[in-house]
Scaffold this active site. Structure first.
Site, mmCIF file in Angstrom:
data_model
loop_
_atom_site.group_PDB
_atom_site.id
_atom_site.type_symbol
_atom_site.label_atom_id
_atom_site.label_comp_id
_atom_site.label_asym_id
_atom_site.label_seq_id
_atom_site.Cartn_x
_atom_site.Cartn_y
_atom_site.Cartn_z
ATOM 1 C CB ILE A 87 -0.918 -0.039 1.247
ATOM 2 C CG1 ILE A 87 -1.938 -1.147 1.059
ATOM 3 C CG2 ILE A 87 -1.579 1.309 1.487
ATOM 4 C CD1 ILE A 87 -2.768 -1.444 2.277
ATOM 5 C CG HIS A 104 -7.298 -5.154 -8.567
ATOM 6 N ND1 HIS A 104 -6.508 -5.337 -7.449
ATOM 7 C CD2 HIS A 104 -8.403 -5.904 -8.386
ATOM 8 C CE1 HIS A 104 -7.130 -6.170 -6.620
ATOM 9 N NE2 HIS A 104 -8.269 -6.523 -7.157
ATOM 10 C CD GLU A 138 -5.195 10.090 -0.492
ATOM 11 O OE1 GLU A 138 -6.078 10.017 -1.380
ATOM 12 O OE2 GLU A 138 -4.384 11.039 -0.419
ATOM 13 C CD GLU A 170 -3.407 -8.011 -15.158
ATOM 14 O OE1 GLU A 170 -2.171 -8.120 -15.301
ATOM 15 O OE2 GLU A 170 -3.977 -8.233 -14.085
HETATM 16 C C1 GRF Z 1 -1.135 -8.421 -12.309
HETATM 17 O O1 GRF Z 1 -2.035 -9.476 -12.410
HETATM 18 C C2 GRF Z 1 -1.789 -7.201 -11.728
HETATM 19 O O2 GRF Z 1 -3.151 -7.121 -12.001
HETATM 20 C C3 GRF Z 1 -1.572 -7.381 -10.260
HETATM 21 O O3 GRF Z 1 -0.285 -7.941 -10.157
HETATM 22 C C4 GRF Z 1 -0.008 -8.692 -11.338
HETATM 23 C C5 GRF Z 1 1.320 -8.244 -11.870
HETATM 24 O O4 GRF Z 1 1.747 -9.068 -12.920
HETATM 25 N N1 GRF Z 1 -1.718 -6.134 -9.549
HETATM 26 P P1 GRF Z 1 3.137 -8.839 -13.660
HETATM 27 O O5 GRF Z 1 4.227 -8.802 -12.616
HETATM 28 O O6 GRF Z 1 3.048 -7.551 -14.438
HETATM 29 O O7 GRF Z 1 3.263 -10.026 -14.550
#
Ligand code: GRF
Length: 193
Positions: A87, A104, A138, A170
């Site tokens: 955090i 996320h 925050e 992602e």
């Molecule tokens: C991802 O799944 C992201 O959503 C989460 O942490 C992971 C990071 O993956 N917060 P990487 O290290 O970029 O492969």
């Protein structure tokens, strides 16, 4: 407009690798886990790597202040939180307000606030999950949502197979969010770094 991007990471670094492959200007990588994959990738590519192991600092906020100052010295204009597992404290968030995004692995607000969103989604038996890119505020995992993408949960999924499918999204979503940030920062003529 090309933003000077700073990436915060603690994990294997696939999102960092993806941003680099797509030609984004990553000028700094900061990590709390110097031995992580993202750290190794930064070294391999000759990207300045800030190593901020908590053991070097007396408190979380001292670590965050050092990390903030280093990113500002590197003239970072957008912070991308890509698998950073701590955090962030208020002074850090304040310094990069409206200039820091996080990816996320769930459809927020579902399964926010923890490190095991994929396992939680599987355990809960949802049929759809996904990923979210949001601005960092925050409140953990609760900043304004920029983009989301849904991913089906298949009957024989494990945490690993589901996470791998989410990560494909992602890798599509995070670059799109960076481009949106570039456009919005250019449009507001916010002073850059
Ligand atoms: C991802 O799944 C992201 O959503 C989460 O942490 C992971 C990071 O993956 N917060 P990487 O290290 O970029 O492969």
């Amino acid at each position: 407009m090309t933003l000077r991007i700073g990436v915060l990471a603690s994990g294997k670094g696939s999102n960092l690798r993806n941003l680099l492959e797509r030609g984004f200007t990553v000028v700094a990588v900061a990590t709390n886990k110097p031995s992580c994959g993202a750290g190794a990738l930064a070294r391999e590519r000759g990207i300045p790597l800030g190593e901020f192991s908590q053991k070097r600092f007396a408190s979380l906020s001292q670590r965050d202040e050092a990390m903030r100052d280093w990113l500002l010295e590197e003239r970072v204009q957008l912070v991308v939180n890509a698998g950073y597992d701590r955090i962030l404290s208020a002074p850090f968030i304040d310094a990069f307000r409206d200039r820091m995004i996080n990816v996320h692995p769930s459809l927020l607000p579902a399964f926010g606030g923890g490190m095991d969103a994929v396992a939680q989604a599987l355990a809960r038996g949802v049929k759809l999950t996904g990923c979210t890119v949001h601005l960092v505020t925050e409140e953990v995992d609760a900043g304004p949502i920029l983009l989301q993408s849904a991913v089906p949960v298949l009957p024989d999924d494990t945490v690993e197979t589901l996470h791998a499918r989410i990560q494909l999204e992602e890798h599509r979503l995070l670059p799109e969010a960076v481009r949106l940030m570039e456009q919005s920062l250019a449009a507001t003529r916010a002073p850059l770094g």
